[in-house]
Design an enzyme around this catalytic site. Structure first.
Site, PDB file in Angstrom:
ATOM      1  N   ASP A  12      19.960  56.052  28.654  1.00 34.29           N
ATOM      2  CA  ASP A  12      20.003  57.206  27.746  1.00 34.29           C
ATOM      3  C   ASP A  12      20.259  56.678  26.345  1.00 34.29           C
ATOM      4  O   ASP A  12      20.635  55.519  26.157  1.00 34.29           O
ATOM      5  CB  ASP A  12      21.137  58.149  28.168  1.00 34.29           C
ATOM      6  CG  ASP A  12      21.234  59.363  27.253  1.00 34.29           C
ATOM      7  OD1 ASP A  12      20.186  59.971  26.962  1.00 34.29           O
ATOM      8  OD2 ASP A  12      22.340  59.694  26.805  1.00 34.29           O
ATOM      9  N   SER A  13      20.062  57.563  25.385  1.00 30.63           N
ATOM     10  CA  SER A  13      20.355  57.197  23.996  1.00 30.63           C
ATOM     11  C   SER A  13      21.860  57.004  23.786  1.00 30.63           C
ATOM     12  O   SER A  13      22.266  56.478  22.762  1.00 30.63           O
ATOM     13  CB  SER A  13      19.855  58.294  23.067  1.00 30.63           C
ATOM     14  OG  SER A  13      20.422  59.537  23.431  1.00 30.63           O
ATOM     15  N   TYR A  44      18.479  59.977  19.392  1.00 30.81           N
ATOM     16  CA  TYR A  44      17.037  59.761  19.427  1.00 30.81           C
ATOM     17  C   TYR A  44      16.300  61.027  18.966  1.00 30.81           C
ATOM     18  O   TYR A  44      15.167  60.952  18.489  1.00 30.81           O
ATOM     19  CB  TYR A  44      16.572  59.462  20.864  1.00 30.81           C
ATOM     20  CG  TYR A  44      16.791  58.050  21.378  1.00 30.81           C
ATOM     21  CD1 TYR A  44      17.508  57.087  20.672  1.00 30.81           C
ATOM     22  CD2 TYR A  44      16.259  57.670  22.624  1.00 30.81           C
ATOM     23  CE1 TYR A  44      17.698  55.805  21.181  1.00 30.81           C
ATOM     24  CE2 TYR A  44      16.426  56.390  23.130  1.00 30.81           C
ATOM     25  CZ  TYR A  44      17.158  55.463  22.415  1.00 30.81           C
ATOM     26  OH  TYR A  44      17.329  54.198  22.922  1.00 30.81           O
ATOM     27  N   GLY A  45      16.954  62.184  19.167  1.00 33.17           N
ATOM     28  CA  GLY A  45      16.291  63.478  18.950  1.00 33.17           C
ATOM     29  C   GLY A  45      15.548  63.635  17.633  1.00 33.17           C
ATOM     30  O   GLY A  45      14.424  64.132  17.608  1.00 33.17           O
ATOM     31  N   CYS A  75      17.332  60.320  29.443  1.00 31.72           N
ATOM     32  CA  CYS A  75      17.206  60.985  28.139  1.00 31.72           C
ATOM     33  C   CYS A  75      15.897  61.789  28.084  1.00 31.72           C
ATOM     34  O   CYS A  75      14.814  61.242  28.331  1.00 31.72           O
ATOM     35  CB  CYS A  75      17.203  59.894  27.074  1.00 31.72           C
ATOM     36  SG  CYS A  75      16.970  60.486  25.412  1.00 31.72           S
ATOM     37  N   ASN A  76      16.026  63.063  27.743  1.00 29.32           N
ATOM     38  CA  ASN A  76      14.822  63.917  27.655  1.00 29.32           C
ATOM     39  C   ASN A  76      13.900  63.443  26.541  1.00 29.32           C
ATOM     40  O   ASN A  76      12.679  63.394  26.700  1.00 29.32           O
ATOM     41  CB  ASN A  76      15.231  65.363  27.379  1.00 29.32           C
ATOM     42  CG  ASN A  76      15.976  65.982  28.534  1.00 29.32           C
ATOM     43  OD1 ASN A  76      15.390  66.683  29.340  1.00 29.32           O
ATOM     44  ND2 ASN A  76      17.265  65.717  28.650  1.00 29.32           N
ATOM     45  N   THR A  77      14.497  63.100  25.378  1.00 31.18           N
ATOM     46  CA  THR A  77      13.682  62.686  24.232  1.00 31.18           C
ATOM     47  C   THR A  77      12.913  61.405  24.570  1.00 31.18           C
ATOM     48  O   THR A  77      11.725  61.271  24.222  1.00 31.18           O
ATOM     49  CB  THR A  77      14.589  62.465  23.000  1.00 31.18           C
ATOM     50  OG1 THR A  77      15.461  63.587  22.854  1.00 31.18           O
ATOM     51  CG2 THR A  77      13.775  62.298  21.740  1.00 31.18           C
ATOM     52  N   GLU A 154      28.714  65.242  20.465  1.00 34.54           N
ATOM     53  CA  GLU A 154      29.007  63.878  20.008  1.00 34.54           C
ATOM     54  C   GLU A 154      30.347  63.825  19.272  1.00 34.54           C
ATOM     55  O   GLU A 154      31.141  62.921  19.490  1.00 34.54           O
ATOM     56  CB  GLU A 154      27.897  63.374  19.072  1.00 34.54           C
ATOM     57  CG  GLU A 154      26.647  62.902  19.779  1.00 34.54           C
ATOM     58  CD  GLU A 154      26.875  61.653  20.619  1.00 34.54           C
ATOM     59  OE1 GLU A 154      27.583  60.743  20.161  1.00 34.54           O
ATOM     60  OE2 GLU A 154      26.350  61.601  21.744  1.00 34.54           O
ATOM     61  N   CYS A 202      18.197  68.610  27.362  1.00 36.40           N
ATOM     62  CA  CYS A 202      18.868  67.558  26.588  1.00 36.40           C
ATOM     63  C   CYS A 202      20.132  67.184  27.357  1.00 36.40           C
ATOM     64  O   CYS A 202      20.843  68.073  27.855  1.00 36.40           O
ATOM     65  CB  CYS A 202      19.233  68.088  25.197  1.00 36.40           C
ATOM     66  SG  CYS A 202      20.274  66.951  24.265  1.00 36.40           S
ATOM     67  N   THR A 203      20.392  65.891  27.444  1.00 36.55           N
ATOM     68  CA  THR A 203      21.527  65.406  28.249  1.00 36.55           C
ATOM     69  C   THR A 203      22.874  65.981  27.831  1.00 36.55           C
ATOM     70  O   THR A 203      23.785  66.060  28.644  1.00 36.55           O
ATOM     71  CB  THR A 203      21.638  63.874  28.103  1.00 36.55           C
ATOM     72  OG1 THR A 203      21.576  63.550  26.705  1.00 36.55           O
ATOM     73  CG2 THR A 203      20.532  63.172  28.845  1.00 36.55           C
ATOM     74  N   HIS A 204      23.011  66.336  26.556  1.00 33.79           N
ATOM     75  CA  HIS A 204      24.309  66.804  26.064  1.00 33.79           C
ATOM     76  C   HIS A 204      24.582  68.274  26.380  1.00 33.79           C
ATOM     77  O   HIS A 204      25.725  68.716  26.358  1.00 33.79           O
ATOM     78  CB  HIS A 204      24.380  66.653  24.541  1.00 33.79           C
ATOM     79  CG  HIS A 204      24.487  65.243  24.076  1.00 33.79           C
ATOM     80  ND1 HIS A 204      23.597  64.266  24.452  1.00 33.79           N
ATOM     81  CD2 HIS A 204      25.390  64.644  23.257  1.00 33.79           C
ATOM     82  CE1 HIS A 204      23.944  63.130  23.873  1.00 33.79           C
ATOM     83  NE2 HIS A 204      25.025  63.334  23.140  1.00 33.79           N
TER      84      HIS A 204
HETATM   85  N1  DGL Z   1      19.764  62.019  25.139  1.00 34.82           N
HETATM   86  C1  DGL Z   1      19.068  62.921  24.263  1.00 34.82           C
HETATM   87  C2  DGL Z   1      18.158  63.847  25.081  1.00 34.82           C
HETATM   88  O1  DGL Z   1      18.393  64.105  26.245  1.00 34.82           O
HETATM   89  C3  DGL Z   1      20.008  63.726  23.407  1.00 34.82           C
HETATM   90  C4  DGL Z   1      20.752  62.943  22.357  1.00 34.82           C
HETATM   91  C5  DGL Z   1      19.838  62.298  21.335  1.00 34.82           C
HETATM   92  O2  DGL Z   1      19.283  63.007  20.484  1.00 34.82           O
HETATM   93  O3  DGL Z   1      19.725  61.082  21.406  1.00 34.82           O
HETATM   94  O4  DGL Z   1      17.183  64.337  24.557  1.00 34.82           O
END
Ligand code: DGL
Length: 297
Positions: A12-13, A44-45, A75-77, A154, A202-204
């Site tokens: 993940d990011s 990463y978003g 990570c979705n992004t 975050e 999104c993971t968060h």
């Molecule tokens: N991990 C990212 C996601 O799931 C979210 C945090 C980021 O923007 O890096 O898209």
């Protein structure tokens, strides 16, 4: 030959992907996990797809060098930017979170009106809408970018000092008027449209699921792709005959699973504290990865 005893690689990011690692450890308690959080380059978003793709390739190659049997892009992004690239380039099966999330949402929705909350990068890629339409051409998809949710989580992770807490058991941590105001504002496009299912793309965002649910209403189903991803990983390992438990049982050997973590962050202590809050267990073994090492891959 991929061995059942090899770990599953997860990346993940940053720390958010530990929500996915947690679901994996819940569904697959015999599996070892090697988790990489690219915290130094998080988020990463807001980045361009081409940049996220190059980061994902670096981390993917790093994990593949460390003998894993399957890789999960938590990570979705990064899934939106690099899923097909990594599938083509890595020598192990690669699973992302978008297709499982879309599948779970399609199965849950009765109105066929589905909302997607995600980062700017994921929304811009249109990956969730494509995955949803591939599964059911009739679904109406409303996508919402909610970058402030990532920032809020975050900041809480960095400064909250939640040494002895766990987001699953302490959702009240985010119960503040500011968080509710933000969730109400950013979720406004999802209201009054007959949407009965919303994917947390999104993971968060699972960390804010109580607040998101309170704003969207009790009759809206909130889908966390982590659960369906864990099911897909289990099924893939089973079909390929590389599920740790079954193979060990055949040989009469039982190995304890191991969890290893690596991060590009320079602050291992903060990663350990915030990581425990997200993962739900101590992060005993954490190593640092230099960005210069990743950049040569
Ligand atoms: N991990 C990212 C996601 O799931 C979210 C945090 C980021 O923007 O890096 O898209």
């Amino acid at each position: 030959m991929l061995q059942p005893s090899l770990p599953i690689g997860v990346f993940d990011s940053g720390l958010g992907g530990l929500t996915v690692a947690r679901a994996l450890s819940d569904h697959l308690p015999n599996e070892s996990i090697w988790y990489v959080g690219d915290t130094k380059r998080c988020p990463y978003g807001p980045r361009k797809q081409v940049e996220v793709r190059s980061f994902a390739r670096q981390v993917g190659k790093w994990l593949a060098k460390h003998d894993i049997k399957l890789m999960v892009i938590a990570c979705n992004t990064a899934t939106a930017a690099a899923f097909y690239t990594l599938q083509k380039e890595l020598p192990v099966p690669v699973i992302g979170v978008i297709e499982p999330g879309a599948r779970a949402a399609c199965m849950a929705s009765r109105s066929r009106k589905i909302g997607v909350l995600a980062t700017q990068g994921t929304v811009a890629s249109n990956s969730y809408a494509q995955a949803l339409h591939f599964l059911d051409a009739s679904v109406e998809v409303t996508q919402c970018a909610a970058p402030r949710f990532v920032q809020t989580v975050e900041e809480e992770l960095a400064h909250g000092g939640h040494m002895h807490q766990d987001w699953k058991h302490n959702p009240e941590i985010f119960d503040t008027p500011e968080v509710y105001a933000m969730v109400r504002e950013d979720c406004a496009p999802l209201l009054n449209k007959g949407i009965d299912t919303v994917v947390l793309g999104c993971t968060h965002f699972p960390l804010l699921s109580a607040q998101i649910k309170a704003v969207l209403g009790d009759d809206v189903c909130i889908v966390d792709p982590a659960e369906e991803t864990a099911r897909e990983v289990k099924e893939t390992l089973k079909r390929r005959g590389i599920l740790a438990a079954s193979s060990d049982a055949v040989r009469g050997v039982h190995a304890e699973p191991t969890y290893r973590f690596a991060t590009t962050s320079d602050d291992i202590t903060s990663f350990a504290v915030a990581g425990k809050f997200v993962f739900g267990h101590d992060l005993d073994s954490i190593e640092h990865i230099e960005l210069s090492e990743l950049e040569t891959l």
